[in-house]
Design a protein around this motif. Structure first.
Motif, PDB file in Angstrom:
ATOM      1  N   SER B 167      -2.635  -3.880   4.379  1.00  0.00           N
ATOM      2  CA  SER B 167      -2.177  -3.298   5.843  1.00  0.00           C
ATOM      3  C   SER B 167      -1.155  -2.217   5.597  1.00  0.00           C
ATOM      4  CB  SER B 167      -1.937  -4.290   6.641  1.00  0.00           C
ATOM      5  OG  SER B 167      -0.825  -4.992   6.249  1.00  0.00           O
ATOM      6  N   ASP B 169       1.152   1.193   4.098  1.00  0.00           N
ATOM      7  CA  ASP B 169       0.704   2.512   3.767  1.00  0.00           C
ATOM      8  C   ASP B 169       1.223   2.542   2.216  1.00  0.00           C
ATOM      9  OD1 ASP B 169       3.865   3.589   2.936  1.00  0.00           O
ATOM     10  OD2 ASP B 169       3.986   2.246   4.687  1.00  0.00           O
ATOM     11  N   ALA B 170       0.520   3.769   1.660  1.00  0.00           N
ATOM     12  CA  ALA B 170       0.319   3.842   0.213  1.00  0.00           C
ATOM     13  C   ALA B 170       1.591   3.841  -0.362  1.00  0.00           C
ATOM     14  CB  ALA B 170      -0.319   5.242  -0.019  1.00  0.00           C
ATOM     15  N   THR B 172       4.517   2.029   0.349  1.00  0.00           N
ATOM     16  CA  THR B 172       5.000   0.716   0.388  1.00  0.00           C
ATOM     17  C   THR B 172       4.060  -0.155  -0.523  1.00  0.00           C
ATOM     18  OG1 THR B 172       5.444   1.533   2.610  1.00  0.00           O
ATOM     19  CG2 THR B 172       5.851  -1.154   2.044  1.00  0.00           C
ATOM     20  N   ARG B 173       2.938   0.119  -0.284  1.00  0.00           N
ATOM     21  CA  ARG B 173       1.848  -0.577  -1.063  1.00  0.00           C
ATOM     22  C   ARG B 173       2.324  -0.644  -2.708  1.00  0.00           C
ATOM     23  NH1 ARG B 173      -4.156  -1.130   0.153  1.00  0.00           N
ATOM     24  NH2 ARG B 173      -4.956  -2.114  -1.764  1.00  0.00           N
TER      25      ARG B 173
END
Lengths: 268, 267
Positions: B167, B169-170, B172-173
């Motif tokens: 869930s 965003d790229a 943060t991921r």
């Protein structure tokens, strides 16, 4: 224009809070003033429509009587409300513990909510006579349904994933109930309790109207039969204030018990 | 050799709501994880990845096959592994500190002692300033960290992670993946990660199982021999890209075999 907006915003939610309080207050005072002016200028008979000043005089002049009857009504209300909450929590929790019980009782609970308590009050009068118990019963009946149904619904609204997560850790049903279901049901429970709180004083007053020796309901009936209209208005003001204070008490209780919920709702 | 966690010929079917129709979610799945190993399952949506984790966590029972922890069957037993659900499922009525102590409380540790223990761990998980915050006040990444700490405090040496970063965003991921790698190297748990991101699996894992679409089964097993420590920029390495090609090939192959109708529609 933009700068002006920014400065208003910078004052923060505090000033907006004052606005939310001051605006309705000003409208209220304005309406009261119009009322008083109308009474003064039209020369309408006082027994038909007393002005706000006359009402305040009646309120203050009868303060001992007001207090005497209010204490009775308030104690009936609080005892009735407490019984409703205790029984409601018990029943909602019991029917939540078993799918079979829930299926058997929940529809009945919802259906009985449509029975007008005002119509049941005379029946209770036959059974319980006009004592304290009668009024407590009326209040408890009025408040029981919103409390029970909101809590039963609240238990249902719990996030299944949270329950699954607890189960995966090997949590017992009691732990799951205490740590997940109960707190998850609190917001719904309190919205039911708010409704119950607003109805509770009305329940006591209706019970007293049917028959009582003491209480705001019978006081109101006597005043109206004597065409003491200013006193009738004064009693209505007292009943409203009682309802408001019980509502405020529930609201404070909700904020104490669910700080997380209110912080989320109005991030100040 | 005894594996830390072993799944042997597990099969799972579900009865659908339509009468009599039975859907096979998993068809003869076998896999194994060694102590301290990071293993991922990659597969398209509906390949039964979450079903498998549920069974390992004891939330559901396989129709056939066995699940072993240290050589002993744990079928339908709960509480043997640490399980991090897909949604963070943090309790909104508890602060971050009180959320992460939930597994300790379930095990019967008293609140005060549980708090002390968790408080000491908060800095390692980058959560020290959020102890008294409620979950809604935190960003998605921070919530996942809290959820991960909560999983860690279940104190089992096997961790199941069900698409933990899906869930986010790229950016943060990416940060969270690097963070998870660091945490794993410190704590050395055996990890089974479910994801549908090929890059995520390659970056984090020692080995990857590629699953087919429903009915789910293991298409292949790929060893990721990229040296550690890895970082986000590792994904530009030639060894990474060649493995990625191989993985994607398997995934595309699996899909095309399973969905012939759809293939016809796309010329």
């Amino acid at each position: 224009m933009k700068n002006w907006r920014n400065t208003v915003k910078k004052r923060g939610p505090g000033s907006e809070g004052w606005q939310a309080f001051l605006l309705p207050l000003s409208v209220f005072l304005l309406l009261i003033t119009i009322w008083q002016l109308f009474v003064n200028l039209s020369g309408i008979e006082e027994w038909l429509l007393p002005g706000p000043i006359a009402i305040i005089e009646a309120l203050w002049g009868n303060r001992d009587l007001m207090w005497y009857h209010s204490v009775q009504t308030l104690s009936e209300t609080l005892v009735g409300l407490a019984i409703a909450v205790a029984v409601g929590v018990l029943i909602a929790t019991v029917i939540e513990s078993s799918e079979l019980l829930r299926k058997s009782f929940y529809p009945l609970l919802v259906a009985t909510q449509t029975v007008p308590i005002v119509a049941v009050a005379p029946l209770l009068f036959i059974w319980l006579s006009y004592g304290f118990t009668h009024k407590v019963f009326v209040v408890a009946l009025v408040c029981f349904f919103p409390v029970t149904i909101s809590l039963a619904d609240g238990y249902r609204m719990v996030d299944r994933d949270m329950v699954r997560y607890m189960t995966s850790m090997g949590a017992s049903p009691v732990q799951i109930f205490r740590m997940v279901k109960l707190p998850a049901a609190l917001p719904s429970f309190f919205s039911g309790l708010r409704i119950a709180a607003t109805y509770s004083v009305m329940g006591a007053v209706i019970g007293e109207m049917i028959g009582a020796s003491r209480g705001l309901g019978i006081f109101l009936i006597r005043a109206s039969q004597s065409y003491l209209t200013d006193r009738v208005f004064a009693i209505i003001v007292v009943i409203t204030l009682l309802s408001l204070s019980i509502y405020a008490f529930v609201e404070i209780l909700a904020r104490v018990m669910m700080p997380w919920y209110h912080k989320q709702k109005d991030p100040a | 050799m005894i594996y830390k966690l072993e799944v042997r010929h597990v099969k799972k079917t579900f009865a659908t709501r339509q009468e009599g129709e039975i859907v096979t979610a998993l068809q003869d799945v076998s896999l194994s994880i060694r102590d301290g190993e990071f293993v991922s399952i990659v597969g398209p949506s509906g390949c039964g990845k979450s079903t498998l984790l549920d069974m390992i966590a004891g939330l559901s029972v396989p129709d056939d096959g066995d699940i072993l922890l240290n050589g002993t069957s744990i079928v339908s037993e709960k509480g043997h592994v640490s399980y991090m659900p897909q949604k963070d499922s943090l309790f909104p009525w508890r602060t971050i500190l009180d959320n992460v102590i939930v597994p300790l409380q379930v095990q019967g540790v008293r609140k005060k002692e549980a708090r002390q223990e968790a408080l000491a761990l908060l800095p390692d998980f980058g959560l020290e300033q959020f102890a008294d915050h409620y979950p809604f006040m935190l960003s998605g990444g921070m919530r996942q960290r809290a959820s991960f700490l909560r999983t860690y405090l279940q104190k089992k040496d096997v961790m199941l992670l069900d698409e933990p970063f899906a869930s986010l965003d790229a950016l943060t991921r990416m940060k969270m993946q690097e963070w998870l790698m660091k945490m794993w190297q410190t704590f050395q748990h055996a990890v089974l990660l479910v994801t549908h991101s090929v890059d995520e699996a390659l970056l984090l894992s020692d080995r990857i199982y590629v699953f087919s679409p429903r009915p789910g089964r293991v298409l292949t097993e790929i060893s990721v021999d990229i040296p550690r420590p890895r970082a986000a920029r590792t994904s530009a390495d030639p060894s990474f890209t060649s493995l990625k090609k191989e993985l994607l090939h398997w995934l595309e192959d699996g899909i095309s075999h399973e969905a012939p109708v759809r293939k016809k529609q796309i010329p």
